[in-house]
Design a protein around this motif. Sequence first.
Motif, mmCIF file in Angstrom:
data_model
loop_
_atom_site.group_PDB
_atom_site.id
_atom_site.type_symbol
_atom_site.label_atom_id
_atom_site.label_comp_id
_atom_site.label_asym_id
_atom_site.label_seq_id
_atom_site.Cartn_x
_atom_site.Cartn_y
_atom_site.Cartn_z
ATOM 1 N N ASP A 95 0.537 4.696 -6.414
ATOM 2 C CA ASP A 95 0.454 6.144 -6.189
ATOM 3 C C ASP A 95 1.462 6.843 -7.110
ATOM 4 O O ASP A 95 2.668 6.791 -6.880
ATOM 5 C CB ASP A 95 0.770 6.429 -4.714
ATOM 6 C CG ASP A 95 0.742 7.916 -4.389
ATOM 7 O OD1 ASP A 95 0.556 8.734 -5.320
ATOM 8 O OD2 ASP A 95 0.918 8.249 -3.207
ATOM 9 N N SER A 139 2.278 9.802 -7.437
ATOM 10 C CA SER A 139 3.024 10.948 -6.916
ATOM 11 C C SER A 139 4.318 10.509 -6.208
ATOM 12 O O SER A 139 5.115 11.343 -5.791
ATOM 13 C CB SER A 139 2.146 11.749 -5.952
ATOM 14 O OG SER A 139 2.026 11.058 -4.730
ATOM 15 N N ARG A 140 4.530 9.191 -6.031
ATOM 16 C CA ARG A 140 5.746 8.726 -5.364
ATOM 17 C C ARG A 140 6.930 8.812 -6.321
ATOM 18 O O ARG A 140 6.779 8.761 -7.541
ATOM 19 C CB ARG A 140 5.598 7.265 -4.886
ATOM 20 C CG ARG A 140 4.374 6.960 -4.057
ATOM 21 C CD ARG A 140 4.386 7.465 -2.646
ATOM 22 N NE ARG A 140 5.471 6.992 -1.820
ATOM 23 C CZ ARG A 140 5.374 6.838 -0.502
ATOM 24 N NH1 ARG A 140 4.239 7.087 0.140
ATOM 25 N NH2 ARG A 140 6.419 6.459 0.197
ATOM 26 N N ASP A 141 8.133 8.871 -5.755
ATOM 27 C CA ASP A 141 9.368 8.929 -6.542
ATOM 28 C C ASP A 141 9.829 7.494 -6.825
ATOM 29 O O ASP A 141 10.391 6.835 -5.949
ATOM 30 C CB ASP A 141 10.420 9.696 -5.736
ATOM 31 C CG ASP A 141 11.761 9.748 -6.472
ATOM 32 O OD1 ASP A 141 11.870 9.143 -7.557
ATOM 33 O OD2 ASP A 141 12.676 10.414 -5.952
ATOM 34 N N GLU A 163 6.764 5.181 6.781
ATOM 35 C CA GLU A 163 5.727 6.087 6.279
ATOM 36 C C GLU A 163 5.316 7.095 7.351
ATOM 37 O O GLU A 163 5.027 8.254 7.052
ATOM 38 C CB GLU A 163 4.498 5.300 5.807
ATOM 39 C CG GLU A 163 4.683 4.608 4.472
ATOM 40 C CD GLU A 163 4.871 5.609 3.341
ATOM 41 O OE1 GLU A 163 3.911 6.319 3.021
ATOM 42 O OE2 GLU A 163 5.997 5.694 2.801
ATOM 43 N N SER A 218 8.846 11.555 5.993
ATOM 44 C CA SER A 218 9.976 12.185 5.312
ATOM 45 C C SER A 218 10.550 11.308 4.199
ATOM 46 O O SER A 218 11.710 11.422 3.852
ATOM 47 C CB SER A 218 11.064 12.542 6.330
ATOM 48 O OG SER A 218 11.400 11.417 7.109
ATOM 49 N N TYR A 219 9.727 10.414 3.673
ATOM 50 C CA TYR A 219 10.199 9.571 2.580
ATOM 51 C C TYR A 219 9.127 9.522 1.512
ATOM 52 O O TYR A 219 7.955 9.277 1.805
ATOM 53 C CB TYR A 219 10.497 8.159 3.089
ATOM 54 C CG TYR A 219 10.985 7.216 2.003
ATOM 55 C CD1 TYR A 219 12.265 7.343 1.476
ATOM 56 C CD2 TYR A 219 10.161 6.213 1.498
ATOM 57 C CE1 TYR A 219 12.713 6.490 0.476
ATOM 58 C CE2 TYR A 219 10.600 5.351 0.513
ATOM 59 C CZ TYR A 219 11.874 5.501 0.000
ATOM 60 O OH TYR A 219 12.313 4.668 -0.990
ATOM 61 N N ASN A 220 9.495 9.761 0.272
ATOM 62 C CA ASN A 220 8.506 9.785 -0.802
ATOM 63 C C ASN A 220 8.828 8.782 -1.909
ATOM 64 O O ASN A 220 8.224 8.800 -2.970
ATOM 65 C CB ASN A 220 8.380 11.195 -1.389
ATOM 66 C CG ASN A 220 7.151 11.322 -2.277
ATOM 67 O OD1 ASN A 220 6.116 10.758 -1.954
ATOM 68 N ND2 ASN A 220 7.286 12.027 -3.390
#
Lengths: 197, 197
Positions: A71, A73-75, A92, A96-98
Amino acid sequence: MKSLDRLIKCFRRLQGVGPRQAERFALHFLRAPESEVAEFTDALLKMRANVHYCPICFSYSEGSLCEICSDSSRDFGLLCVVEEPKDIEAIEKTGSYNGVYHVLHGSISAIDGRGAEELKIKELVSRIENSEQEIREVIIATNPDTEGESTSLYLADILRGLVGKISRLGYGMPLGGHIDYMDELTLAHSLKGRTKI
Amino acid sequence: MKSLDRLIKCFRRLQGVGPRQAERFALHFLRAPESEVAEFTDALLKMRANVHYCPICFSYSEGSLCEICSDSSRDFGLLCVVEEPKDIEAIEKTGSYNGVYHVLHGSISAIDGRGAEELKIKELVSRIENSEQEIREVIIATNPDTEGESTSLYLADILRGLVGKISRLGYGMPLGGHIDYMDELTLAHSLKGRTKI
């Protein structure tokens, strides 16, 4: 009866299943319709064939990479280290975690004789060293028990110098708990980690 | 992951298995060595292929007749009626019964909507009527609960006239129990059934 006893023995290998429950499971499959047995064996074999470790984070995956590692879009600069794949699910769910994850597949345990070399720690180190994007922070999210703590300290030692920031999930009172039922250690942590309101 | 969820769903069909345990079972088979998975599926399929009802007593059997019905040293004039095949095992372990059995496969239950026609009662009657050797006594060994009691009374009604003697397992204190922990009904039965010493 040999056939039945053999199946019961197979069910006994499942964690927490005693002789009575194993027998009940075997009898369930003796009485179940043919279609249910076919569905069960097919599901088991397909699962074995399709599910494997994600080569990046070592969570379970059906594609070549797991859903999170693929993905964009994840950091990818934020890495959370967990003991088991099911811990990822729990984090998940908070929404609140990306960042991304790394699964150790266990914790260091002197009692069970499980050393650091059995966990995916070498893989974690080489992942950080060879990462295209710089990893700013590693959050250690091992369990708040003895094994999780030792693992956390061991990891912090190894990762020092490799990443800018190493953090650990915060301790404190669980929401919905009662102060008078809380153990002293948790309460002590919750005092130390008090926040201004 | 679809494959894993599908297997978890299969495990949920087993009685008393919740979502957490089903997940643990599925993950067990994900991590187990290939040989264990092969042994398990083979045991399950062989059991389905080999085990069937004994055509005489309706217990489980791997041969054409079950071990007890094919044992000529048993007393075929004494018939013990039980709810489930596992009850036979319990009675066999006492070592104090040498007759044969008949399995009803359940009990009459108004709550679960299970009527007499779903049990092997027709088969019991025709077995008694067509038996080469006269059946002297039928011991009704259904469970000492509401359903077992109703079934026992129903059977006694149906069998009256067909066999010389119909009996029921005796009630009383279980060995190793404590009188002050005993429920009143059991204690009342145990008083009524007191024996001279």
